[in-house]
Design a protein around this motif. Structure first.
Motif, PDB file in Angstrom:
ATOM      1  N   UNK A  73     -23.276   3.845  14.478  1.00  0.00           N
ATOM      2  CA  UNK A  73     -23.599   4.594  15.687  1.00  0.00           C
ATOM      3  C   UNK A  73     -22.698   4.090  16.802  1.00  0.00           C
ATOM      4  N   UNK A  74     -21.774   4.947  17.247  1.00  0.00           N
ATOM      5  CA  UNK A  74     -20.811   4.576  18.278  1.00  0.00           C
ATOM      6  C   UNK A  74     -21.373   4.727  19.680  1.00  0.00           C
ATOM      7  N   UNK A  75     -22.640   5.109  19.795  1.00  0.00           N
ATOM      8  CA  UNK A  75     -23.225   5.333  21.113  1.00  0.00           C
ATOM      9  C   UNK A  75     -22.739   6.638  21.699  1.00  0.00           C
ATOM     10  N   UNK A  76     -22.819   6.742  23.009  1.00  0.00           N
ATOM     11  CA  UNK A  76     -22.397   7.978  23.673  1.00  0.00           C
ATOM     12  C   UNK A  76     -21.745   7.647  25.001  1.00  0.00           C
ATOM     13  N   UNK A  77     -22.514   7.804  26.074  1.00  0.00           N
ATOM     14  CA  UNK A  77     -21.993   7.502  27.396  1.00  0.00           C
ATOM     15  C   UNK A  77     -21.253   8.636  28.053  1.00  0.00           C
ATOM     16  N   UNK A  78     -21.208   9.822  27.420  1.00  0.00           N
ATOM     17  CA  UNK A  78     -20.490  10.955  27.996  1.00  0.00           C
ATOM     18  C   UNK A  78     -21.174  11.368  29.302  1.00  0.00           C
TER      19      UNK A  78
ATOM     20  N   UNK B  57     -11.681   5.499  29.023  1.00  0.00           N
ATOM     21  CA  UNK B  57     -12.566   4.344  28.882  1.00  0.00           C
ATOM     22  C   UNK B  57     -13.461   4.514  27.660  1.00  0.00           C
ATOM     23  N   UNK B  58     -13.977   5.718  27.458  1.00  0.00           N
ATOM     24  CA  UNK B  58     -14.804   5.979  26.289  1.00  0.00           C
ATOM     25  C   UNK B  58     -13.994   5.849  25.005  1.00  0.00           C
ATOM     26  N   UNK B  59     -12.756   6.323  25.033  1.00  0.00           N
ATOM     27  CA  UNK B  59     -11.872   6.214  23.874  1.00  0.00           C
ATOM     28  C   UNK B  59     -11.658   4.750  23.501  1.00  0.00           C
ATOM     29  N   UNK B  60     -11.400   3.915  24.504  1.00  0.00           N
ATOM     30  CA  UNK B  60     -11.204   2.490  24.245  1.00  0.00           C
ATOM     31  C   UNK B  60     -12.468   1.855  23.674  1.00  0.00           C
ATOM     32  N   UNK B  61     -13.622   2.225  24.216  1.00  0.00           N
ATOM     33  CA  UNK B  61     -14.886   1.668  23.725  1.00  0.00           C
ATOM     34  C   UNK B  61     -15.125   2.051  22.276  1.00  0.00           C
ATOM     35  N   UNK B  62     -14.837   3.298  21.909  1.00  0.00           N
ATOM     36  CA  UNK B  62     -15.032   3.732  20.528  1.00  0.00           C
ATOM     37  C   UNK B  62     -14.102   2.982  19.581  1.00  0.00           C
ATOM     38  N   UNK B  63     -12.874   2.772  20.006  1.00  0.00           N
ATOM     39  CA  UNK B  63     -11.928   2.013  19.165  1.00  0.00           C
ATOM     40  C   UNK B  63     -12.418   0.576  18.959  1.00  0.00           C
ATOM     41  N   UNK B  64     -12.856  -0.042  20.046  1.00  0.00           N
ATOM     42  CA  UNK B  64     -13.331  -1.419  19.942  1.00  0.00           C
ATOM     43  C   UNK B  64     -14.599  -1.510  19.099  1.00  0.00           C
ATOM     44  N   UNK B  65     -15.427  -0.484  19.157  1.00  0.00           N
ATOM     45  CA  UNK B  65     -16.654  -0.489  18.360  1.00  0.00           C
ATOM     46  C   UNK B  65     -16.337  -0.421  16.878  1.00  0.00           C
ATOM     47  N   UNK B  66     -15.368   0.401  16.502  1.00  0.00           N
ATOM     48  CA  UNK B  66     -14.982   0.477  15.089  1.00  0.00           C
ATOM     49  C   UNK B  66     -14.397  -0.858  14.637  1.00  0.00           C
ATOM     50  N   UNK B  67     -13.593  -1.490  15.477  1.00  0.00           N
ATOM     51  CA  UNK B  67     -13.049  -2.802  15.119  1.00  0.00           C
ATOM     52  C   UNK B  67     -14.163  -3.834  14.987  1.00  0.00           C
ATOM     53  N   UNK B  68     -15.161  -3.764  15.868  1.00  0.00           N
ATOM     54  CA  UNK B  68     -16.303  -4.672  15.771  1.00  0.00           C
ATOM     55  C   UNK B  68     -17.025  -4.474  14.443  1.00  0.00           C
ATOM     56  N   UNK B  69     -17.207  -3.220  14.046  1.00  0.00           N
ATOM     57  CA  UNK B  69     -17.872  -2.938  12.775  1.00  0.00           C
ATOM     58  C   UNK B  69     -17.069  -3.505  11.608  1.00  0.00           C
ATOM     59  N   UNK B  70     -15.746  -3.411  11.676  1.00  0.00           N
ATOM     60  CA  UNK B  70     -14.908  -3.982  10.617  1.00  0.00           C
ATOM     61  C   UNK B  70     -15.109  -5.494  10.519  1.00  0.00           C
ATOM     62  N   UNK B  71     -15.214  -6.131  11.694  1.00  0.00           N
ATOM     63  CA  UNK B  71     -15.339  -7.583  11.691  1.00  0.00           C
ATOM     64  C   UNK B  71     -16.682  -8.049  11.154  1.00  0.00           C
ATOM     65  N   UNK B  72     -17.699  -7.196  11.237  1.00  0.00           N
ATOM     66  CA  UNK B  72     -19.041  -7.578  10.792  1.00  0.00           C
ATOM     67  C   UNK B  72     -19.423  -7.003   9.436  1.00  0.00           C
ATOM     68  N   UNK B  73     -18.636  -6.055   8.932  1.00  0.00           N
ATOM     69  CA  UNK B  73     -19.027  -5.349   7.707  1.00  0.00           C
ATOM     70  C   UNK B  73     -19.204  -6.306   6.532  1.00  0.00           C
ATOM     71  N   UNK B  74     -18.426  -7.370   6.486  1.00  0.00           N
ATOM     72  CA  UNK B  74     -18.543  -8.321   5.389  1.00  0.00           C
ATOM     73  C   UNK B  74     -19.851  -9.092   5.392  1.00  0.00           C
ATOM     74  N   UNK B  75     -20.563  -9.074   6.512  1.00  0.00           N
ATOM     75  CA  UNK B  75     -21.847  -9.766   6.591  1.00  0.00           C
ATOM     76  C   UNK B  75     -23.018  -8.882   6.175  1.00  0.00           C
ATOM     77  N   UNK B  76     -22.752  -7.604   5.920  1.00  0.00           N
ATOM     78  CA  UNK B  76     -23.805  -6.722   5.438  1.00  0.00           C
ATOM     79  C   UNK B  76     -24.126  -7.022   3.981  1.00  0.00           C
TER      80      UNK B  76
END
Length: 407
Positions: A239-244, A212-231
């Motif tokens: 920051x990928x967070x934690x949750x361990x 579950x954590x692996x999936x969240x980290x992957x989705x977070x990187x994809x989210x960052x890609x989708x928003x990077x052009x707005x920076x």
């Protein structure tokens, strides 16, 4: 009877638990009274070394101070981790009093006061913006102070993390800016002159399922890609967070850290191709400090009530709320508990350990198998390193505060 892995991590000598190499009866004399919290430096160091070995080189390891803000502990960890994350002005001052540079301190959390934001901007730490109003306040503060505020945008993602102790992302949240609103907030922040470094996503906590954590980290990187052009510039902070999670209960399976490390290596390689300037951060609190700490309390009374044995101790939920099940447990389960000065004896009787408060909620362990304890013996509650004293109602019934020591 199996030994909980957290209990097994502590040494024993002459029948007594050792914390930081000191036998428990001697440690009690050194502290001067019970109850108290004790944190083991050796276990802290070993946990950081495990993370360094298992996670890929180049991942920034951040300690979430809210898990345990004891100044001596934060100071010790500041020499082992790469950065610190704080959630209040007191935590900010604690972090600034360490050797950690201000630009390696982040300040997260909803509802930061104007005074806290002012302190953070003046200190030069990275403020993780939680709303458009917070972004506007930071613009005003930057103009007033003549300082360009360093900021990142905390994003509330459009995905949820299942299996977490607390869900802190997805759906409607008080945390962060909804991902669909993020481009507008970034545009306003950039127009106001804020130095926007990147993104923070924290979707949930206390997760023991690596997949579950692996999936969240992957989705977070994809989210960052989708928003990077707005920076307004290159992405420099992610920051990928934690949750361990840590295994609080006897049947818990420890987190498969190796699987997370393997996933992060793949993500790091692909992310650095797109974001070569990005500092990729894993932010951990409980996972770093939770298993290094114990709560030690003395048996004041032993009593029988209609076939049930109670050990009454001099501590209780006013210090260790989580162990009583009153900090988010749906079904109450016992933390690992032992009679710390009788570690070499078998756990031969069933007892309930209760505190000295006038409430039935003050139940530290319910019908647990323990060594035969007598008045004066020392009860040890493990996994007390995170969300212990500062997450408890310390003034309830006006008992004295316990000591905290790092050994």
């Amino acid at each position: 009877m199996s030994t909980h892995p957290t209990v097994a991590a502590f040494a024993t000598r002459n029948g007594s638990l050792c914390v930081g190499g000191v036998e428990l009866p001697r440690l009690v004399e050194r502290v001067g009274s019970t109850p108290f919290f004790a944190y083991d430096r050796g276990l802290l160091t070993a946990r950081i070394e495990l993370l360094r070995r298992t996670l890929p080189a180049g991942i920034d390891l951040s300690y979430a101070v809210k898990a345990n803000p004891m100044p001596a502990l934060v100071g010790y960890l500041s020499g082992l981790v790469d950065s610190l994350d704080v959630a209040s002005d007191l935590e900010l001052r604690t972090a600034l009093n360490t050797t950690t540079p201000p630009d390696r301190i982040s300040f997260a959390g909803p509802g930061k006061t104007p005074a806290e934001l002012r302190q953070a901007v003046a200190a030069g730490v990275t403020v993780e913006m939680e709303s458009v109003n917070e972004a506007r306040r930071l613009v005003e503060l930057g103009q007033q102070l003549g300082i360009r505020p360093r900021v990142a945008l905390r994003v509330n993602p459009d995905f949820e993390i299942k299996g977490s102790g607390m869900r802190m992302g997805g759906g409607s949240q008080q945390f962060g800016v909804d991902v669909e609103q993020a481009p507008a907030v970034l545009k306003e922040a950039a127009a106001g002159g804020l130095d926007v470094l990147g993104f923070h996503v924290f979707a949930g906590s206390q997760n023991l399922r690596a997949e579950i954590l692996v999936e969240a980290q992957r989705k977070t990187v994809e989210l960052a890609r989708s928003l990077a052009g707005d920076l307004p510039g290159p992405l420099r902070y992610l920051n990928l967070g934690g949750g361990f999670g840590v295994p609080y209960y006897e049947r818990d399976t420890p987190l498969d850290l190796a699987a997370i490390g393997d996933n992060l290596r793949q993500l790091q390689a692909s992310a650095h191709g797109d974001f070569p300037q990005a500092r990729i951060v894993i932010e951990l609190g409980r996972y770093i400090v939770g298993e290094c700490g114990v709560y030690v309390t003395r048996v004041l009374d032993r009593k029988e009530s209609r076939g049930r044995t109670f050990l009454v101790v001099d501590g209780g939920l006013q210090h260790q709320l989580a162990a009583t099940g009153n900090l988010g447990q749906v079904l109450r389960r016992n933390y690992p508990v032992r009679v710390g000065n009788r570690m070499d004896e078998p756990r031969s009787e069933q007892v309930s350990v209760v505190g000295n408060l006038c409430t039935p909620l003050d139940l530290l362990a319910d019908r647990i198998e323990l060594q035969q304890a007598q008045i004066g013996d020392l009860i040890v509650i493990f996994l007390a390193g995170a969300y212990g004293l500062t997450a408890s109602p310390v003034h309830f019934l006006s008992h004295p505060l316990p000591a905290e020591v790092i050994v």
